[in-house]
Design an enzyme around this catalytic site. Sequence first.
Site, PDB file in Angstrom:
ATOM      1  N   CYS A  40       0.814  -1.222   0.000  1.00  0.00           N
ATOM      2  CA  CYS A  40       0.000   0.000   0.000  1.00  0.00           C
ATOM      3  C   CYS A  40       0.841   1.262   0.000  1.00  0.00           C
ATOM      4  O   CYS A  40       0.514   2.247  -0.680  1.00  0.00           O
ATOM      5  CB  CYS A  40      -0.958   0.005   1.185  1.00  0.00           C
ATOM      6  SG  CYS A  40      -0.157   0.084   2.822  1.00  0.00           S
TER       7      CYS A  40
ATOM      8  N   HIS B 250      -1.878   0.956   7.143  1.00  0.00           N
ATOM      9  CA  HIS B 250      -2.367   1.008   5.758  1.00  0.00           C
ATOM     10  C   HIS B 250      -2.449   2.457   5.293  1.00  0.00           C
ATOM     11  O   HIS B 250      -2.946   3.326   6.014  1.00  0.00           O
ATOM     12  CB  HIS B 250      -3.744   0.345   5.655  1.00  0.00           C
ATOM     13  CG  HIS B 250      -4.255   0.228   4.251  1.00  0.00           C
ATOM     14  ND1 HIS B 250      -3.564  -0.451   3.270  1.00  0.00           N
ATOM     15  CD2 HIS B 250      -5.373   0.718   3.649  1.00  0.00           C
ATOM     16  CE1 HIS B 250      -4.242  -0.375   2.124  1.00  0.00           C
ATOM     17  NE2 HIS B 250      -5.336   0.331   2.338  1.00  0.00           N
TER      18      HIS B 250
ATOM     19  N   ASP C 141      -7.977   3.537  -3.461  1.00  0.00           N
ATOM     20  CA  ASP C 141      -7.034   2.597  -2.845  1.00  0.00           C
ATOM     21  C   ASP C 141      -6.661   1.534  -3.872  1.00  0.00           C
ATOM     22  O   ASP C 141      -7.468   0.656  -4.188  1.00  0.00           O
ATOM     23  CB  ASP C 141      -7.686   1.957  -1.612  1.00  0.00           C
ATOM     24  CG  ASP C 141      -6.723   1.095  -0.808  1.00  0.00           C
ATOM     25  OD1 ASP C 141      -5.606   0.829  -1.299  1.00  0.00           O
ATOM     26  OD2 ASP C 141      -7.079   0.678   0.311  1.00  0.00           O
TER      27      ASP C 141
END
Length: 290
Positions: A68, A107, A122
């Site tokens: 991420c 995250h 995302d």
Amino acid sequence: MDVKEYFARISYQGSHNKPDLATMSDIVQHHIRAVPFENLSIHCGERIELDLEATYNKIVRKNRGGWCMENNYLLSWVLKTLGYDVTLLGGKVFVPELDGYPEDIDHLLLRVDLDGKSYIVDVGFGMAYQLWQPMELISGTDQPQTPGVFRFQEENGTWYLEKVKRKQWVLNLSTSTSPNVEDEVCRRVYLFTLQPRDIEEFRGCNAHLQTAPDSLFVTKSICSLQTADGVRALVGWKLTEIKYNYRDNMDHVEIRMLADEEIEKTLREKFNVTLDKKFVPANTSKLSLF
């Protein structure tokens, strides 16, 4: 760093003159189908750097993927370059086996404000919980996408992402057992707040997740890539391929265990990944990724 080179990497040939929702959605779709979610660096002796140029070189020039803090950080630069209003946010990924969330953020995700609305973008979650499109930041409303139905629930300033999985027809090609059907289930994915974050706030978790003995990313080697109709993932030696909604609101899942000598070829042919250093697969954690 050149946005046109990034577009070539993700095979995006659409317009990018107007920073609108359609363009952003199209870029997201191309990114998740071209750039794997992967932590292979940890398992071939490389360090994952929280540096935009290093990430650009790795993903765009070396044809690799990332987690991420690489995928979403790179995309934030792309979107800002195109004129989007982008804010970094910090999230905590739900751990089903613990029925809870970690204490610290682990995250990185993006908020994009566009035409009076806010969206969560995302491209760095991977597996079967990867968003395929930006999600409008509204609470309690189902937002169906190809992978399933996603929704946000907001409670006292904390936002929770949930996904309703379809029933799954699971075929294990490495055993002789007959396919089994797993029921539809609603699962929490992660929580986040709208507090703006700076990339420096992720240095701690970027280091921890690639070094802590109990980190999911240390105990499992992961490479997943979204496809035109589903997702494929190599976790350790286990290759899982999912075709979404192949019939009767049911996903088709095939699982196969690979031999050591099949790993390199599978990474190259199914994920378009070629590694510079020797890769040692790992899967010692019982934590579930699906």
